[in-house]
Design an enzyme around this catalytic site. Structure first.
Site, PDB file in Angstrom:
ATOM      1  N   LYS A 170       0.879  -1.179   0.000  1.00 10.52           N
ATOM      2  CA  LYS A 170       0.000   0.000   0.000  1.00 10.52           C
ATOM      3  C   LYS A 170       0.911   1.221   0.000  1.00 10.52           C
ATOM      4  O   LYS A 170       1.427   1.628   1.040  1.00 10.52           O
ATOM      5  CB  LYS A 170      -0.879  -0.031   1.266  1.00 10.52           C
ATOM      6  CG  LYS A 170      -2.230   0.666   1.129  1.00 10.52           C
ATOM      7  CD  LYS A 170      -2.156   2.124   0.755  1.00 10.52           C
ATOM      8  CE  LYS A 170      -1.947   3.029   1.941  1.00 10.52           C
ATOM      9  NZ  LYS A 170      -1.855   4.467   1.549  1.00 10.52           N
ATOM     10  N   GLU A 376       9.609  16.228  14.902  1.00 12.69           N
ATOM     11  CA  GLU A 376      10.033  16.077  13.515  1.00 12.69           C
ATOM     12  C   GLU A 376       9.247  17.033  12.615  1.00 12.69           C
ATOM     13  O   GLU A 376       8.022  17.027  12.621  1.00 12.69           O
ATOM     14  CB  GLU A 376       9.804  14.634  13.047  1.00 12.69           C
ATOM     15  CG  GLU A 376      10.328  14.415  11.644  1.00 12.69           C
ATOM     16  CD  GLU A 376      10.090  12.993  11.146  1.00 12.69           C
ATOM     17  OE1 GLU A 376       8.948  12.512  11.228  1.00 12.69           O
ATOM     18  OE2 GLU A 376      11.054  12.383  10.662  1.00 12.69           O
TER      19      GLU A 376
HETATM   20  P1  NAD Z   1       2.440   8.508   7.218  1.00 17.64           P
HETATM   21  O1  NAD Z   1       2.701   7.707   8.443  1.00 17.64           O
HETATM   22  O2  NAD Z   1       1.417   9.559   7.269  1.00 17.64           O
HETATM   23  O3  NAD Z   1       1.990   7.527   6.023  1.00 17.64           O
HETATM   24  C1  NAD Z   1       2.777   6.434   5.636  1.00 17.64           C
HETATM   25  C2  NAD Z   1       1.885   5.393   4.988  1.00 17.64           C
HETATM   26  O4  NAD Z   1       0.994   4.854   5.971  1.00 17.64           O
HETATM   27  C3  NAD Z   1       1.000   5.908   3.872  1.00 17.64           C
HETATM   28  O5  NAD Z   1       0.922   4.938   2.860  1.00 17.64           O
HETATM   29  C4  NAD Z   1      -0.354   6.073   4.566  1.00 17.64           C
HETATM   30  O6  NAD Z   1      -1.454   5.996   3.691  1.00 17.64           O
HETATM   31  C5  NAD Z   1      -0.343   4.886   5.511  1.00 17.64           C
HETATM   32  N1  NAD Z   1      -1.197   4.997   6.680  1.00 17.64           N
HETATM   33  C6  NAD Z   1      -1.687   6.117   7.286  1.00 17.64           C
HETATM   34  N2  NAD Z   1      -2.415   5.772   8.386  1.00 17.64           N
HETATM   35  C7  NAD Z   1      -2.370   4.416   8.472  1.00 17.64           C
HETATM   36  C8  NAD Z   1      -2.896   3.463   9.399  1.00 17.64           C
HETATM   37  N3  NAD Z   1      -3.613   3.815  10.468  1.00 17.64           N
HETATM   38  N4  NAD Z   1      -2.640   2.158   9.185  1.00 17.64           N
HETATM   39  C9  NAD Z   1      -1.898   1.756   8.133  1.00 17.64           C
HETATM   40  N5  NAD Z   1      -1.390   2.603   7.224  1.00 17.64           N
HETATM   41  C10 NAD Z   1      -1.608   3.921   7.396  1.00 17.64           C
HETATM   42  O7  NAD Z   1       3.843   9.069   6.765  1.00 17.64           O
HETATM   43  P2  NAD Z   1       4.163  10.043   5.527  1.00 17.64           P
HETATM   44  O8  NAD Z   1       3.652  11.399   5.854  1.00 17.64           O
HETATM   45  O9  NAD Z   1       3.734   9.404   4.255  1.00 17.64           O
HETATM   46  O10 NAD Z   1       5.750  10.029   5.551  1.00 17.64           O
HETATM   47  C11 NAD Z   1       6.524  10.848   6.355  1.00 17.64           C
HETATM   48  C12 NAD Z   1       6.981  10.122   7.601  1.00 17.64           C
HETATM   49  O11 NAD Z   1       7.696   8.943   7.255  1.00 17.64           O
HETATM   50  C13 NAD Z   1       7.948  10.921   8.435  1.00 17.64           C
HETATM   51  O12 NAD Z   1       7.603  10.845   9.796  1.00 17.64           O
HETATM   52  C14 NAD Z   1       9.282  10.259   8.206  1.00 17.64           C
HETATM   53  O13 NAD Z   1      10.224  10.427   9.202  1.00 17.64           O
HETATM   54  C15 NAD Z   1       8.893   8.848   8.012  1.00 17.64           C
HETATM   55  N6  NAD Z   1       9.923   8.124   7.252  1.00 17.64           N
HETATM   56  C16 NAD Z   1      10.708   7.205   7.899  1.00 17.64           C
HETATM   57  C17 NAD Z   1      11.724   6.558   7.212  1.00 17.64           C
HETATM   58  C18 NAD Z   1      12.599   5.536   7.873  1.00 17.64           C
HETATM   59  O14 NAD Z   1      13.155   4.697   7.171  1.00 17.64           O
HETATM   60  N7  NAD Z   1      12.766   5.539   9.177  1.00 17.64           N
HETATM   61  C19 NAD Z   1      11.939   6.844   5.871  1.00 17.64           C
HETATM   62  C20 NAD Z   1      11.130   7.794   5.253  1.00 17.64           C
HETATM   63  C21 NAD Z   1      10.116   8.413   5.962  1.00 17.64           C
END
Ligand code: NAD
Length: 483
Positions: A170, A376
Site C-alpha cells: 500500500k 520532527e
Molecule cells: P504517514 O505515516 O502519514 O503515512 C505512511 C503510509 O501509511 C502511507 O501509505 C499512509 O497511507 C499509511 N497509513 C496512514 N495511516 C495508516 C494506518 N492507520 N494504518 C496503516 N497505514 C496507514 O507518513 P508520511 O507522511 O507518508 O511520511 C513521512 C513520515 O515517514 C515521516 O515521519 C518520516 O520520518 C517517516 N519516514 C521514515 C523513514 C525511515 O526509514 N525511518 C523513511 C522515510 C520516511
C-alpha cells in the site's frame, strides 16, 4: 492497482488525483481502493505463497528472478526517477541516483536466499537428531510513505522476496505511480501472479491491511504516530511488524572539525531532499567556540542554494511534496519564532516561486527543550544548538525520543569513535551525512522504529525459525514424560 498479475481498477470506481508539486496540478490518476480490494490482493498473495508456482521455487530460482528485476530497473532507472520526481517534487538527480543504485539491493539479496542455512543442534539426547529451518514468514503487507517510495519499498522487497515471501503493498496516496510501475517490471522479470500486489488508496486501507488475519508481517515506513497505531492494531493478531519511523537526528560539529567539510555535511543533512527524509540532520549541535563561524559559513552557503524545477540539473532544492506537508512546515516556522529562536536565514514561502516552495531556513539560539528541537518537521528547517564540551554534546544529542541517525564531525579519531559509541542512534556517520548501503543494517533506536532493514540481518526478519526433532531409536517410550 495490481492484483494477481493484472492491472485492475478499484472496485469502488473512485480515483485519487496525484499532484505534481512543482506544477501544482494533477499529473496522474490512481484508483482509490477500498477494503474489498485489499481482501482480493491478500487472497492472491496468500494463494501464491501457499500453493502457487512461487511456493515450489528454490531459492536459486527466486534469485534468478531477482537478478533479472535488478537488470530491468537499471535499464528503466530514468523513467522510474521521472515518475517519482513528478509525484513528490524531489530532485531528478536525487531520484535518478536512487533508482540507479536500487538494482544492487536485488543482486545482494539474490545471493542470500540460498544461504539461509539452518543448523544441526548438538542434541542433549542420544536418540534425537535436531535441526533448524529458516522458513519464509508468509504474506507481507508493506506500507510506504511519499518521500522515497521506490527506495523504501525495495528495502523491504528485495530481502522479503529472496526469503520466499509474497507481498501486498500500500503506497502513499500521494505517490503511488512508481510502485505501480515497479509491478510491471516484476511481471516482465517473470514473477508469478500473486507474488507482488499493489493496492492504492488512503491510510484507512493501510489500516485494513494491518488488521487482516491472512497477513503474517507488516513492514512499515512512515510517521512515528502512524507506526504506533500500526503496532497496536497488529498486536490483535500478533502480526509481526517492522517499523521505520521518524527522526530528529543530531549532527554534531566539534571545534577540531574541518569547518568547510562539516558545513557542507550540515547542508546535505537538512536541505538535501528538501529536508524530507527520515534521517534529516535537523538538529545541528555546534561547539560554542566555533558557533559564530559555523553559522556564518552555513548562512553564506545557504544563500546560494538554488530553488526551482526539480527536473533541472542546476536545482538544489525542490518544493515541499504536498499541501498538508507544506502547511505543517510553515506551522513549525511559526512555532520556532514564537518559542524565541532567531531566524538566521529563510523562514518563509519563497517569494519568487511561491507554490510549495519554502526557503531553506536556519534557526539559531535554539535550546533542546524547544519544540523545534524535539519534534520532527520533515522539511528544510534547521535548528542550531550550541554546546560546551563532549559530555554536553552527547547529553543533548541523546535527549530526544527518536534515535534514527546521527553524525560526528571531528578530526580526532579517538573522539570520533568514542562519541559514535555513545550516541543512541541506529546509524552514525563520522565526517559524513546521509549515506546508506544495502549491506549495512538500517533502523531506529527508541521511537524511530523496530527492527532493521538492509544487510545480512534484515532477511531474518522475513523468516520464522523452526526446530525439527527426529527420533532415531524407533522405541516405544513413556508417553507421560517430557521428551
Ligand atoms: P504517514 O505515516 O502519514 O503515512 C505512511 C503510509 O501509511 C502511507 O501509505 C499512509 O497511507 C499509511 N497509513 C496512514 N495511516 C495508516 C494506518 N492507520 N494504518 C496503516 N497505514 C496507514 O507518513 P508520511 O507522511 O507518508 O511520511 C513521512 C513520515 O515517514 C515521516 O515521519 C518520516 O520520518 C517517516 N519516514 C521514515 C523513514 C525511515 O526509514 N525511518 C523513511 C522515510 C520516511
Amino acid at each position: 492497482m495490481y492484483i494477481n498479475g493484472e492491472m485492475v481498477p478499484g472496485l469502488s470506481g473512485r480515483t485519487i488525483k496525484s499532484d505534481d508539486p512543482f506544477k501544482g496540478e494533477p499529473w496522474a490518476v490512481v484508483p482509490d481502493g477500498n477494503n474489498a480490494d485489499v481482501d482480493a490482493a491478500v487472497a492472491a498473495a496468500r494463494q501464491a505463497f501457499d500453493s502457487g508456482p512461487w511456493s515450489r521455487m528454490t531459492a536459486m530460482e527466486r534469485a534468478r528472478l531477482l537478478r533479472k528485476l535488478g537488470d530491468i530497473i537499471a535499464r528503466d532507472a530514468e523513467e522510474l526517477a521521472r515518475c517519482e520526481c513528478r509525484d513528490n517534487g524531489k530532485l531528478y538527480r536525487e531520484m535518478l541516483g536512487q533508482w540507479q543504485y536500487l538494482p544492487e539491493w536485488f543482486y545482494y539479496y539474490a545471493g542470500m536466499g540460498d544461504k539461509l542455512q539452518g543448523s544441526t543442534i548438538p542434541s542433549d539426547r542420544p536418540n534425537f537428531f535436531i535441526y533448524t529451518r529458516h522458513e519464509p514468514i508468509g504474506v507481507v503487507g508493506a506500507v510506504t510513505p511519499w518521500n522515497s517510495p521506490g527506495l523504501l519499498l525495495i528495502f523491504k522487497l528485495a530481502a522479503g522476496l529472496a526469503a520466499g515471501c509474497t507481498f501486498v503493498v500500500k503506497p502513499s496516496e500521494f505517490t503511488s505511480v512508481s510502485t505501480l510501475e515497479l509491478a510491471k517490471r516484476l511481471e516482465e522479470a517473470g514473477f508469478p501472479p500473486g507474488v507482488f500486489n499493489v493496492v492504492t488508496g488512503q491510510g484507512s486501507i493501510g489500516a485494513h491491511l494491518v488488521e487482516h488475519p491472512d497477513i503474517d508481517k507488516i513492514a512499515f515506513t512512515g510517521a512515528t504516530e502512524t507506526g504506533k497505531r500500526i503496532a497496536a492494531s497488529a498486536a490483535k493478531n500478533l502480526t509481526r511488524v517492522s517499523l521505520e519511523l521518524g527522526g530528529k537526528s543530531p549532527n554534531v560539529i566539534f571545534d577540531d572539525a574541518d569547518i568547510e567539510v562539516a558545513v557542507n555535511g550540515a547542508i546535505a543533512g537538512i536541505f538535501g531532499a528538501t529536508g524530507q527524509t527520515c534521517m534529516a540532520g535537523s538538529r545541528l549541535l555546534v561547539q560554542k567556540n566555533i558557533y559564530d563561524r559555523v553559522v556564518e559559513h552555513l548562512v553564506k552557503r545557504t544563500q546560494t542554494i538554488k530553488l526551482g524545477d526539480p527536473m533541472a540539473e542546476s536545482t538544489e532544492l525542490g518544493p515541499v511534496a504536498n499541501e498538508p506537508q507544506f502547511a505543517k512546515v510553515m506551522e513549525y516556522i511559526d512555532i520556532a519564532k514564537a518559542e524565541g529562536a532567531t531566524c538566521a536565514y529563510g523562514g518563509q514561502r519563497d517569494p519568487e516561486l511561491g507554490g510549495n516552495f519554502i526557503q531553506p531556513t536556519i534557526f539559531t539560539g535554539v535550546h533542546n527543550g524547544m519544540r523545534i528541537a524535539q519534534e520532527e518537521v520533515f522539511g528544510p528547517i534547521l535548528a542550531v544548538i550550541p554546546f560546551e564540551n563532549e559530555e554536553e554534546a552527547i547529553a543533548i544529542a541523546n535527549d530526544t525520543r527518536f534515535g534514527l541517525a546521527a553524525a560526528v564531525w571531528t578530526q580526532n579519531v579517538h573522539r570520533a569513535h568514542r562519541v559514535a559509541h555513545q550516541l543512541n542512534a541506529g546509524t552514525v556517520w563520522i565526517n559524513a551525512y546521509r549515506v546508506v548501503s544495502y549491506a549495512a543494517p538500517f533502523g531506529g533506536f527508541k521511537e524511530s522504529g523496530l527492527g532493521r532493514e538492509n544487510g545480512v540481518e534484515a532477511i531474518k526478519e522475513f523468516t520464522e525459525t523452526k526446530s525439527v526433532f527426529v527420533e532415531l531409536s524407533g522405541e516405544v517410550r513413556d508417553p507421560f514424560r517430557l521428551g
